[in-house]
Design an enzyme around this catalytic site. Structure first.
Site, mmCIF file in Angstrom:
data_model
loop_
_atom_site.group_PDB
_atom_site.id
_atom_site.type_symbol
_atom_site.label_atom_id
_atom_site.label_comp_id
_atom_site.label_asym_id
_atom_site.label_seq_id
_atom_site.Cartn_x
_atom_site.Cartn_y
_atom_site.Cartn_z
ATOM 1 N N GLU A 136 0.713 -5.249 7.648
ATOM 2 C CA GLU A 136 0.006 -4.051 8.138
ATOM 3 C C GLU A 136 -1.273 -4.252 8.067
ATOM 4 O O GLU A 136 -2.298 -3.198 8.212
ATOM 5 C CB GLU A 136 0.285 -3.374 6.833
ATOM 6 N N ASP A 168 -6.712 -2.011 7.044
ATOM 7 C CA ASP A 168 -5.163 -2.467 5.946
ATOM 8 C C ASP A 168 -4.406 -1.223 6.034
ATOM 9 O O ASP A 168 -5.348 0.345 5.690
ATOM 10 C CB ASP A 168 -5.699 -2.991 4.752
ATOM 11 N N ILE A 169 -3.206 -0.888 5.718
ATOM 12 C CA ILE A 169 -2.860 0.501 6.052
ATOM 13 C C ILE A 169 -2.283 1.268 4.739
ATOM 14 O O ILE A 169 -2.021 -0.672 3.667
ATOM 15 C CB ILE A 169 -1.407 0.662 6.685
#
Length: 594
Positions: free
Chosen positions: A516, A473-474
């Site tokens: 994301e 995950d960003i």
């Protein structure tokens, strides 16, 4: 019953009855035998022909008319009523005896144009003549040998001479057309002239002339011509001999001797002319059947676009059907050889075709091949050739026989189908790729990566090998979008996707789960083996240079499949590990504790 049908029932029986009466009156008037018996009795042949031709109702009507005609003619000739009745019964009995001996109601299916049927009819006519003579003698009380022999011979000859002519004309449309032609008219005039020359004078023995006339009639008109010629000769000979004008009266003094000689002469004519006539008739019918078969074959070849050919290696000659010439583009007047045909074969196929022909010629093997033939600029024909070798008794190949089919339409259709198939496969692949690929990043989408996970789960179940997943995950991606805009956010997503795709090894797979978030699937890998991989991914991302002043980091949750867990449990475990990495400060990876 309609008027036309009624006329059919009564018209022809009346015609045959009148013909019987006319011939009987003439024959009795020109009588050459004792007690009013003519040398040849044509009415018997007329009656038998009617019985063999007609159905039951017409047959009964004809019998009534012939009975009346017999009574009238015999009474007119001077016979008593009882004698005339006896002669009439004999005349009717002889006809029906022939009818039943020839098959009865099936007699019409026994054409006299076949030699065996003619021999059967000849034997039947002789038997019926003997029976008729015996019955006439008993009913009239005249059992003398001259009467019985004269009656038997004249009746039998009447059937043998007259009946075949009527049946030939009635049963064979080809004979009908032949007898009604001008050629037939001139031929019969020649036969009549020759007959008059033979029987109209006694100075020279010219009895061979009618034989010549029969030969001419047979050669020109076949079976019906021979039978008609014999009838003409019998008629003219009987009339002229009755007036003592011919050579018969010169050499024979008594009437009995003259009648016997003339009858034997007619028998000799029949015996010598009919075999030749049958042979010629069979030849004409065979030629007609051959021509018909050839026409049907040509029509079938034209409809099916199939031609046949025959090649003789000895002299390099070839014979082609019309359709084969058309397929090759040759003119029908041409007779091309093998090399001329081979020159039309497409250069890329020529050696292959020649090899087929050489092998078939040398080893007497069947062959089959497809090739292209160039008939002209831009005119290419696809053909399918099949055939076999013909060999002599020593096994040496003497010829090749084969067929040639124009399969251009099929070849073009197959080519179009191949193009359509390739297009369909390409479009299906594109659709499949679109269905499994994330439009923004170009990497596998959620559906595809989850399918990969399901396959890895199946492999783990059957093989027992380890399986690990990593949820990526960003960090603070919403803030990047809010501060720099979605276009910059998309650029970040693409760059991270490129790094993740570049880090794939062996059976690994990665895909975008949405937003994301990304998912790694590591078949055959344990969680503790992935620490260097996760660190390298974060280090590569940290080294990236962005257009805007921003820091982009990743949080990764790693989970290894444990016994008793399913796909959902594994993803839930990875999510928990990701949450722990987020809570621990982000920009790190965390392994889920079993």
């Amino acid at each position: 019953m309609s008027r036309q049908k009624s006329a059919g029932y009564f018209g022809w029986p009346i015609v045959f009855g009148l013909a019987w009466l006319a011939c009987a009156l003439v024959a009795l008037d020109l009588t050459q035998g004792e007690d009013g018996i003519a040398a040849v009795w044509p009415p018997s042949g007329i009656f038998v022909a009617a019985l063999l031709l007609f159905g039951p109702r017409r047959r009964r009507m004809t019998t009534l008319y012939v009975a009346a005609a017999s009574m009238i003619s015999n009474v007119w000739a001077g016979s008593g009523v009882l004698d005339s009745a006896g002669y009439t019964v004999a005349n009717l009995a002889e006809g029906y005896l022939v009818f039943y001996l020839m098959g009865g109601n099936k007699a019409s299916l026994t054409p006299l144009s076949r030699p065996l049927n003619t021999l059967r009819f000849a034997a039947t006519a002789i038997v019926a003549g003997c029976f008729s003579g015996l019955m006439a003698g008993l009913l009239s009380g005249n059992m003398t040998y001259p009467f019985l022999s004269s009656w038997t011979s004249t009746v039998s000859l009447g059937m043998l001479v007259v009946t075949p002519v009527i049946l030939f004309i009635a049963q064979d449309p080809q004979d009908q057309r032949a007898l009604l032609s001008m050629r037939s008219l001139w031929t019969m005039m020649v036969v009549a002239i020759l007959s008059v020359a033979a029987f109209g004078q006694a100075d020279m023995p010219l009895l061979f002339l009618p034989v010549l006339g029969i030969a001419v009639a047979t050669a020109i008109m076949g079976l019906s011509g021979a039978a008609t010629a014999v009838t003409i000769i019998a008629t003219i000979g009987s009339i002229l001999t009755a007036f003592n004008a011919g050579p018969v009266t010169l050499f024979f003094s008594t009437t009995e001797e003259q009648v016997l000689f003339f009858q034997l002469y007619l028998v000799a004519l029949l015996g010598s002319s009919m075999p030749l006539a049958y042979l010629l008739s069979e030849r004409e019918h065979a030629l007609a059947r051959t021509a018909e078969s050839a026409a049907l074959l040509e029509a079938a070849e034209r409809a099916a676009k199939v031609g046949h050919w025959r090649f003789q290696p000895g002299d390099n000659s070839a014979r082609w059907s019309r359709e084969a010439l058309r397929i090759c583009g040759f003119d029908e007047s041409e007779s091309p050889g093998f090399e001329q045909w081979l020159a039309l074969i497409h250069p890329d196929d020529r050696d292959r075709v020649r090899a087929f022909v050489v092998e078939a010629t040398s080893q007497a093997l069947p062959f089959a091949f497809e090739t292209r033939m160039v008939r002209g600029p831009g005119d290419i024909v696809h053909i399918d050739c099949r055939g076999q070798a013909e060999a002599d008794s020593h096994g040496k190949v003497t010829a090749l026989f084969g067929t040639m089919m124009d399969v251009t339409e099929r070849a073009e259709t197959m080519a179009q189908l191949e193009i359509a198939r390739a297009k369909a496969e390409r479009e299906a692949a594109e659709v499949r790729m679109l269905a499994e690929t994330d439009a923004l990043t170009g990497m596998p989408n959620r559906r595809c990566i989850l399918a990969n996970l399901a396959e890895a789960m199946d492999a783990h179940e059957f093989q027992g090998e380890p399986l690990t997943v990593a949820m990526v995950d960003i960090d603070h991606f919403k803030a990047i979008n809010d501060e720099f805009g979605h276009e910059v956010g998309d650029t970040v997503l693409k760059q991270i996707a490129a790094i993740l795709m570049d880090e794939l090894r062996s059976d690994d797979s990665v895909g975008r789960m949405g937003g994301e978030e990304f998912l790694f699937v590591f078949p055959k890998r344990r969680a503790d083996e992935l620490d260097p991989r996760c660190d390298r991914i974060r280090e590569r991302l940290a080294a990236e240079e962005w257009e805007h002043p921003m820091t982009v980091t990743l949080s990764i949750g790693v989970a290894e499949l444990q016994p008793g867990l399913d796909e959902r449990d594994l993803l839930r475990a990875a999510d928990k590990a990701l949450y722990e990495a987020k809570r621990a400060g982000r920009n790190r990876h965390t392994v889920h504790a079993a």
